[in-house]
Design a protein around this motif. Structure first.
Motif, mmCIF file in Angstrom:
data_model
loop_
_atom_site.group_PDB
_atom_site.id
_atom_site.type_symbol
_atom_site.label_atom_id
_atom_site.label_comp_id
_atom_site.label_asym_id
_atom_site.label_seq_id
_atom_site.Cartn_x
_atom_site.Cartn_y
_atom_site.Cartn_z
ATOM 1 N N THR A 54 -7.103 -4.293 -18.222
ATOM 2 C CA THR A 54 -8.069 -5.291 -17.761
ATOM 3 C C THR A 54 -7.391 -6.378 -16.931
ATOM 4 O O THR A 54 -6.396 -6.975 -17.344
ATOM 5 N N GLY A 55 -7.940 -6.625 -15.757
ATOM 6 C CA GLY A 55 -7.441 -7.693 -14.908
ATOM 7 C C GLY A 55 -6.204 -7.353 -14.109
ATOM 8 O O GLY A 55 -5.692 -8.192 -13.364
ATOM 9 N N VAL A 56 -5.697 -6.120 -14.228
ATOM 10 C CA VAL A 56 -4.498 -5.707 -13.496
ATOM 11 C C VAL A 56 -4.917 -4.934 -12.242
ATOM 12 O O VAL A 56 -5.664 -3.965 -12.343
ATOM 13 N N PRO A 57 -4.458 -5.356 -11.056
ATOM 14 C CA PRO A 57 -4.799 -4.638 -9.820
ATOM 15 C C PRO A 57 -4.344 -3.186 -9.875
ATOM 16 O O PRO A 57 -3.507 -2.812 -10.704
ATOM 17 N N GLU A 58 -4.864 -2.367 -8.973
ATOM 18 C CA GLU A 58 -4.530 -0.950 -8.982
ATOM 19 C C GLU A 58 -3.042 -0.727 -8.706
ATOM 20 O O GLU A 58 -2.380 -1.544 -8.047
ATOM 21 N N ILE A 59 -2.521 0.365 -9.184
ATOM 22 C CA ILE A 59 -1.090 0.637 -9.135
ATOM 23 C C ILE A 59 -0.543 0.687 -7.712
ATOM 24 O O ILE A 59 0.592 0.261 -7.455
ATOM 25 N N SER A 60 -1.332 1.187 -6.772
ATOM 26 C CA SER A 60 -0.865 1.311 -5.384
ATOM 27 C C SER A 60 -0.452 -0.032 -4.803
ATOM 28 O O SER A 60 0.503 -0.113 -4.018
ATOM 29 N N SER A 61 -1.172 -1.083 -5.173
ATOM 30 C CA SER A 61 -0.870 -2.409 -4.631
ATOM 31 C C SER A 61 0.474 -2.937 -5.128
ATOM 32 O O SER A 61 1.101 -3.778 -4.470
ATOM 33 N N PHE A 62 0.944 -2.442 -6.264
ATOM 34 C CA PHE A 62 2.249 -2.845 -6.793
ATOM 35 C C PHE A 62 3.375 -2.004 -6.189
ATOM 36 O O PHE A 62 4.458 -2.517 -5.918
ATOM 37 N N LEU A 63 3.117 -0.717 -5.983
ATOM 38 C CA LEU A 63 4.156 0.185 -5.493
ATOM 39 C C LEU A 63 4.577 -0.132 -4.060
ATOM 40 O O LEU A 63 5.691 0.200 -3.644
ATOM 41 N N ILE A 64 3.701 -0.768 -3.276
ATOM 42 C CA ILE A 64 4.030 -1.100 -1.898
ATOM 43 C C ILE A 64 4.822 -2.411 -1.795
ATOM 44 O O ILE A 64 5.432 -2.709 -0.773
ATOM 45 N N LYS A 65 4.832 -3.192 -2.858
ATOM 46 C CA LYS A 65 5.440 -4.528 -2.806
ATOM 47 C C LYS A 65 6.945 -4.536 -2.488
ATOM 48 O O LYS A 65 7.404 -5.402 -1.735
#
Length: 236
Positions: A135-146
């Motif tokens: 809950t409240g955590v953005p989708e994984i793709s948005s973290f992997l590109i960081k």
């Protein structure tokens, strides 16, 4: 109009604040998605090996940047009569540039296999159900590109810092050195990534051609070359 020092300190503050935010994002990726996901692989429907490919060396990146952001904040908060904050920040990046280059080279070079693993993960039967529990955590793709975004942002930040550093100041050479090394890190990682991706594509291409005889392979090669020649000719 703000003086040069005020503008430079704004950039230095941005370096620190964005570093802390980036470290926090990596921690979310590692603790929420990776650690919690490892405990539910059967429900998600992927193997541990496949799951590990999604994250590459994100754990090592998270450990480094969590410590680095803390070191950066600590050093910037210590006033010094001998060393300016410009020199402190620049020297810290130069000090760790070798380790950073190695880690980011690994992460970028594995981008193709990571993308393929991610697509399989997103299509897994239990992934949607698992991700909904975060809950409240953005989708994984948005973290992997960081990590890739951060890699390209470092040179931009230091270019801005260099722009606002007095050329006659002894700090200028320190900032310039850090800016140059960070740009080289980004360029080297991008070049290495392209090489690894091309090697992976060539390997897949060879696999698709297994079973063809020499004559057929030669025909395919000639056709590809002819098609390329015709396309170039038409383009002219």
């Amino acid at each position: 109009m703000e003086d040069r020092d005020s503008q430079a300190y704004k950039v230095l503050n941005e370096v620190l604040m964005t570093e802390k935010s980036y470290a926090s994002d990596l921690t979310t990726l590692v603790t929420r998605y990776r650690q919690e996901g490892l405990g539910q692989l059967k429900q998600i429907g992927v193997s541990e090996q496949q799951f590990a490919k999604v994250f590459s060396n994100a754990v090592a990146l998270e450990q480094f940047h969590r410590a680095f952001s803390a070191e950066l904040e600590e050093q910037m908060s210590k006033p010094s009569y001998r060393t300016s904050v410009y020199e402190i920040v620049s020297d810290l990046f130069v000090k760790h540039i070798g380790l950073m280059t190695a880690m980011y080279s690994t992460y970028c070079s594995e981008s193709l296999s990571r993308q393929e693993a991610l697509q399989k993960l997103l299509q897994a039967k239990g992934w949607v159900e698992f991700s909904q529990t975060l809950t409240g955590v953005p989708e994984i793709s948005s973290f992997l590109i960081k990590p890739v975004q951060r890699l390209t942002r470092y040179p931009l930040l230091f270019d801005q810092l260099l722009k606002h550093t007095d050329q006659d100041s002894p700090d200028h050479s320190k900032v310039a050195q850090a800016a140059e090394k960070l740009k080289k890190m980004a360029d080297d990682c991008n070049a290495d990534s392209r090489i690894r991706q091309n090697e992976a594509r060539m390997t897949k291409f060879r696999e698709t051609l297994e079973g063809f005889d020499v004559y057929k392979l030669g025909t395919i090669g000639n056709y590809i070359l002819m098609e390329k020649y015709v396309s170039v000719s038409v383009g002219k």
